[in-house]
Motif scaffolding. Sequence first.
Motif, PDB file in Angstrom:
ATOM      1  N   GLU A  96       0.828  -1.207   0.000  1.00  9.33           N
ATOM      2  CA  GLU A  96       0.000   0.000   0.000  1.00  9.33           C
ATOM      3  C   GLU A  96       0.864   1.260   0.000  1.00  9.33           C
ATOM      4  O   GLU A  96       0.534   2.256  -0.651  1.00  9.33           O
ATOM      5  N   LYS A 124       2.210   1.665  -3.508  1.00 10.81           N
ATOM      6  CA  LYS A 124       1.125   2.136  -4.384  1.00 10.81           C
ATOM      7  C   LYS A 124       0.880   3.623  -4.179  1.00 10.81           C
ATOM      8  O   LYS A 124       0.710   4.384  -5.146  1.00 10.81           O
ATOM      9  N   SER A 125       0.862   4.067  -2.920  1.00 13.30           N
ATOM     10  CA  SER A 125       0.655   5.478  -2.621  1.00 13.30           C
ATOM     11  C   SER A 125       1.783   6.322  -3.200  1.00 13.30           C
ATOM     12  O   SER A 125       1.545   7.405  -3.749  1.00 13.30           O
TER      13      SER A 125
END
Length: 281
Positions: free
Chosen positions: A85, A88-89
């Motif tokens: 995550e 991805k951010s």
Amino acid sequence: MTQVIACIDGTDVSTTVCDYAVWASLRMDAPLEFLHVLDKSEYPTDTNLSGNIGLGSREALLDELAALDEKRGKLALEQGKLMLEAAKSRALDSAIKNPTTRQRHGSLVETLNEMETSIRLLVLGKHDDHLSEHIGSRLENVVRTLHRPILITTAADYRLPQKVMLAFDGSATTRKGVEMVATSPLFRDMPCHLIMVGTDNHSNREQLQWAKHTLEAAGFDTPATLLSGEVEKVLCDYRAAHDIDMLIMGAYGHSVIRRFLVGSTTTSVVRNASVPVLLLR
């Protein structure tokens, strides 16, 4: 659809892997996916120790060890999800549209083999503290098994590639590499230094001239040089002298430069490289 695959493991190279994968994805206009593979042998989530010699009669200890291993594995999986995550951010902040994530619990090599047809470029990080005389068994196995371009990054901070160097030996693999560089948007508008290490003879000069013309016809500024000496030292010295940001090489073969990437010489160039190395098959 083929895509850029970035392998994230949470170590000090993960941020650099992420940044180079973002760069490649944007340059090639290719989808980006972050992959985290948790090795079952190190992080089991379903443990059975009943076969261990000497522990068969100690059921309470066996149960406790199994529970601890299972908990450790599940925590590692959760940590992996958080790493994905975060990657991805970071990609979204860099203007990547719809980056995806994938997590597997098993073998990295087997996972990549299953995904091979969808991989346009694989981005992996090398761990300098684990290299010693080897690239690292997992990384080396991936390089030997996968028939896709592999970009191996260092633990150093990301540096926007502006000049690249292609090690050329006239073989089928490196001729294919020249054509791949010429047709790919990855290095477009960058100088591509072409280096051949070998004897200064008509055959080598002719091969080098073909490669130079091929790249120049595709719009590349292509300084081409034929040098003699020990391959690793010649390439490393040239890279340093010309402030090259990335080295491009063929991964395997029988000629001088490609022997350089087999066994101890492969590990040597990747281990000692201070810039990312793109291996072509």
